[in-house]
Design an enzyme around this catalytic site. Structure first.
Site: not given
Ligand code: 26W
Length: 844
Positions: A388, A579-580, A585, A687, A691
């Site tokens: 992701h 978004k975060r 971003k 995502t 929406k």
């Molecule tokens: C190391 C901690 C950590 C925790 C969560 C690192 C990374 C994450 C996720 C991978 C971050 C995340 O939410 N990524 C997002 O995933 C979505 C679903 O696939 C995508 O639509 C977003 O573009 C992506 O940033």
């Protein structure tokens, strides 16, 4: 209300009628308690009353909205409970191949409205509310968001559960039951303040604890508390207990009710038995707190991987408990271990559950006593991995010593996997030791680490990205060496969102307009929305769509006024970025756009410009100082603009605190302009973009993530695309110089100068200095300045279109019509066919 009303609103299962359900219970008891063991035999009113007064043992004088919410939710749970049981019975009877979705995050939001809608109980619920004089909207507000996730990855998992249940797939989500979800955000003097999210303070009416199905998790160390901190004692093996809490996942139509199983960590009853017997009874019990600490809180970082041992324990607990559970289920129905990949598909949501690779190997080697090759074949065929993120700082690597301390047997297995794998690399690329070093599961260095992404790719049969461009970048850049060697393992699954929550539930007015025009099949087949294309030229239809948008804007404005005392004008353009908060971003780019517009108005107060309201919302990781500074900047811009007579009423900036699923459900239907402005090549998919699109917003954005595919679906002419492409970003890295833009673009310079002149920080001089490094002297890694001019140009095109409401609405309709691909139903159908080989198993 009669019982037949209630029952007939649910699709009847074969051999199941209202009569046969109630017949199981002696009529006398039905009359007395008005609830039977199968389905429910009493009226919904009576069920509700029973829950209201009996569950919490209260009298009429104590009834409040929270108790009413609980009672309504329990009543709904009564309705679905026997279908839930029946769903599991069906899967068992058919010995169906199951899909297990392992995720550290499930950002579920609220369940009540969604469950009533998916069970199609709206009219029944409406009657109960009327007869009980319940204020429906108040009741819904009583449910805390289940915020067990950070952002996109967690919300995707939640949308997938909805789609899997709706598609009648025998699927189950596995996660952790954090006592505290994503922190609550408030704003104090413009700064983000975090407060704990104690979402389980009250009884949660949805969850069902199943202590009888607890799983023992064995560790090579033990825990105890010392001065309020978790301490680890190595080489003192211990056992943790994982207790499952199940939550129903109601598919649309209410026939399939799947399960989300969340694990809570606990100490076994015999925890630290010697200390009990040595007379340290109280101390030993106090230490059982240490065990429970493991699932206490969700890690609020989605950007950087922080080396927190507790998170590593959390990951192991999720993996050991879930695999223990699903293997037990497999064994109950199958004798032959070789059938395992035909009966279970395990999807790893990012690398977080990657310990599944050595854990499944351990089970197959040590418990099933299979040979290495057989075990390896089964493991690979069962597991699949979704990536992701492309950000290198988010790729997980765990110190080897933690494996040694907690799970040494797993480390041994990883070494053996690595030895065999690197042999095969050498065989394939003789003499290329640099490649071997890059691909190794072990990173050498002062602290040796395990590379979890490498382990996930090597230990599974499928690695997918979440949008076409993302999958391509994975193959050609991020893990190129792996693609060179194992190209057949790589594939793409473009993300989607569930239209049940993100259109039907959150935007009833637009949903009704759509259903009136093309029928309601879009609810389970979003490609139906294509039928709206010709209606873009229908003036009557346009006016209805415009009316729905106007209504959503008005309700959002009203909600802001009553809940936060903030006044926004629904006759302004509603423009959102939610978004975060993260540098890639580029919320900062949006802030710069607004400052440019603000400068134009200050310089030329007579300038014609449609009045606009800019909404920002999102949480910053608590340790991400720059992201927090961006929030502060937006809030300060907001305050300065509010106090500036020249622009007041023409520009308004609002930072909405505590962005969460339930806030998104209000804001998205009301938004007209969706900003998707990440540096191209960095947003895996996005995502939120989808929406907004299905709710009739137009997108201004970069060619990144799934936004590219969205524009393909609706036609680029119906999008406001701008900025560098991912290739250009990569090619320009070498010589890009933000200073050039500062020196040669007067508006860019004026915007930055305004920030650095403390125009937005008169009482806090210098606080925005760190932005100088980010945007200018530090090289502007995310290339804000490179894209600012073309962002403004695209924005001007957008404003021009907005001045022509018919042309605008026409384009909005073409966007809605093109959004069909972005249903998570489509995504899940692709996973099922191409990765899981899973088939629907209708409940009978
Ligand atoms: C190391 C901690 C950590 C925790 C969560 C690192 C990374 C994450 C996720 C991978 C971050 C995340 O939410 N990524 C997002 O995933 C979505 C679903 O696939 C995508 O639509 C977003 O573009 C992506 O940033």
């Amino acid at each position: 209300m009669s019982e037949s009303t209630v029952v007939s609103n649910l699709p009847q299962l074969d051999g199941e009628t209202a009569v046969s359900r109630s017949a199981v219970v002696p009529q006398e008891l039905v009359d007395r308690y008005a609830c039977g063991p199968v389905g429910f035999s009493g009226s919904a009113d009576a069920l509700y009353d029973r829950h209201l007064f009996h569950d919490n043992v209260v009298g009429e004088e104590s009834v409040n909205a929270r108790l009413q919410y609980e009672a309504v939710a329990r009543t709904v749970r009564d309705v679905l409970s026997q279908r839930w049981v029946r769903t599991e019975q069906t899967y068992q009877r058919e010995n169906a191949k199951r899909v297990y979705y392992l995720s550290m995050e499930f950002l579920m939001g609220r369940a009540l409205g969604n469950n009533i809608r998916n069970l199609q109980l709206d009219s029944v619920a409406g009657e109960v509310f009327k007869s009980k004089n319940i204020d429906w909207t108040n009741i819904l507000e009583e449910e805390p968001d289940a915020g067990l996730g950070n952002g996109g990855l967690g919300r995707l998992a939640a949308c997938f559960l909805d789609s899997m249940a709706t598609l009648q797939l025998p699927a189950m989500g596995y996660g952790l039951r954090y006592e505290y979800g994503i922190f609550k955000q408030s704003i104090d003097n413009g700064w983000q303040v975090e407060r704990p999210d104690n979402w389980l303070r009250y009884n949660d009416p949805w969850e069902v604890a199943r202590p009888d199905e607890a799983i023992e998790v064995k560790l090579n160390c033990s825990f105890h508390m010392e001065d309020g901190r978790l301490k680890v004692l190595s080489n003192e093996p211990s056992t943790l207990i994982a207790i499952p809490y199940d939550r129903p996942i109601v598919g649309y139509g209410g026939t399939t009710v799947n399960t989300l199983r969340l694990w809570a960590a606990a100490a076994p009853d015999y925890f630290d038995f010697h200390r009990f017997s040595k007379g340290e009874f109280i101390a030993a019990l106090a230490d059982s707190l240490a065990a429970e600490t493991i699932t206490r809180v969700l890690y609020p970082d989605d950007s950087t991987m922080r080396g927190e041992a507790l998170r590593f324990f959390q990951q192991y607990l999720l993996v050991a408990a879930s695999l223990g559970d699903l293997v037990r289920r497999f064994r109950a129905a199958n004798d032959d271990w070789h059938a395992f990949p035909d009966k279970a598909a395990i999807q790893l949501n990012d690398t977080h559950p990657t310990l599944s690779v050595p854990e499944l190997m351990r089970i197959l080697l040590d418990d099933a006593r299979l040979g290495w090759d057989e075990a390896w074949d089964i493991t690979q065929r069962t597991l699949a991995y979704t990536n992701h993120t492309l950000l290198p700082e988010a790729l997980e690597k765990w110190p080897l010593e933690w494996f040694e301390m907690l799970i040494p047997r797993h480390l041994e297995i990883i070494y053996e996997i690595n030895r065999r794998f690197l042999d095969s690399v050498r065989e394939r690329f003789p003499g290329d030791e640099a490649r071997v070093t890059r691909m190794s599961l072990v990173e050498e260095g002062s602290t040796r680490k395990i590379r979890m992404a490498n382990l996930a790719i090597v230990g599974s049969h499928s690695t997918n990205g979440v949008a076409a461009i993302h999958s391509e970048l994975l193959r050609t850049k991020t893990v190129r060496d792996f693609h060179d060697m194992l190209p057949e393992r790589f594939n793409n699954k473009t993300n989607g969102v569930t239209q049940r929550r993100w259109l039907l539930l959150c935007n009833p007015a637009l949903s009704a307009v759509i259903t009136d025009a093309i029928g309601d099949r879009w609810i389970t087949d979003l490609s139906e929305l294509r039928k709206l294309t010709p209606l873009a030229d229908d003036a009557e239809f346009r006016s209805r769509v415009r009316g729905a948008k106007r209504g959503a804007k008005a309700s959002f404005a009203a909600w802001l006024r009553t809940t936060q005392g903030v006044v926004v004008n629904p006759d302004t353009i509603f423009d959102s970025v939610v978004k975060r908060i993260h540098e890639y971003k580029r919320q900062l780019l949006d802030a710069l756009r607004i400052i440019v517009l603000y400068n134009r108005l200050r310089e030329n107060p007579d300038l014609e410009m449609q009045p606009r309201t800019f909404f920002f919302a999102g949480k910053a990781a608590p340790a991400y100082a720059l992201a927090k500074l961006i929030i502060k900047l937006v809030n300060n811009i907001s305050a300065v603009i509010d106090n500036d007579l020249v622009v007041r009423g023409r520009l308004k900036v609002l930072f909405l605190p505590d962005y969460r699923v339930s806030l998104a459900e209000r804001l998205i239907p009301a938004t007209e302009v969706s900003n998707q402005i990440s540096t191209a090549g960095y947003e895996a998919s996005g995502t939120g973009n989808m929406k907004f699109m299905m709710n009739g917003a137009l997108t201004i954005g970069t060619r990144d993530g799934a936004t590219i595919e969205m524009a393909e679906e609706s036609g680029e002419e119906n999008f406001f695309l701008f900025g560098l492409t991912a290739d250009q970003v990569a090619d320009n890295r070498g010589w890009y110089n933000p200073q050039w833009h500062y020196e040669n673009e007067p508006e860019t310079r004026a915007a930055l100068d305004l920030i650095f002149s403390d125009h937005f920080s008169a009482n806090e001089p210098g606080i925005f200095e760190p932005l100088r490094k980010t945007l200018l002297t530090g090289g502007d890694f995310y290339m804000h300045l490179a894209d600012l001019t073309s962002y403004i140009e695209a924005d001007q095109r957008l404003l021009k279109l907005y001045a022509d409401p018919d042309a605008w609405t026409r384009m909005a309709i073409l966007n809605i019509a093109g959004s069909g691909k972005f249903s998570s139903d489509r995504t899940i159908a692709e996973y099922a066919a191409e990765i899981w080989d899973a088939k629907p198993c209708p409940v009978r």
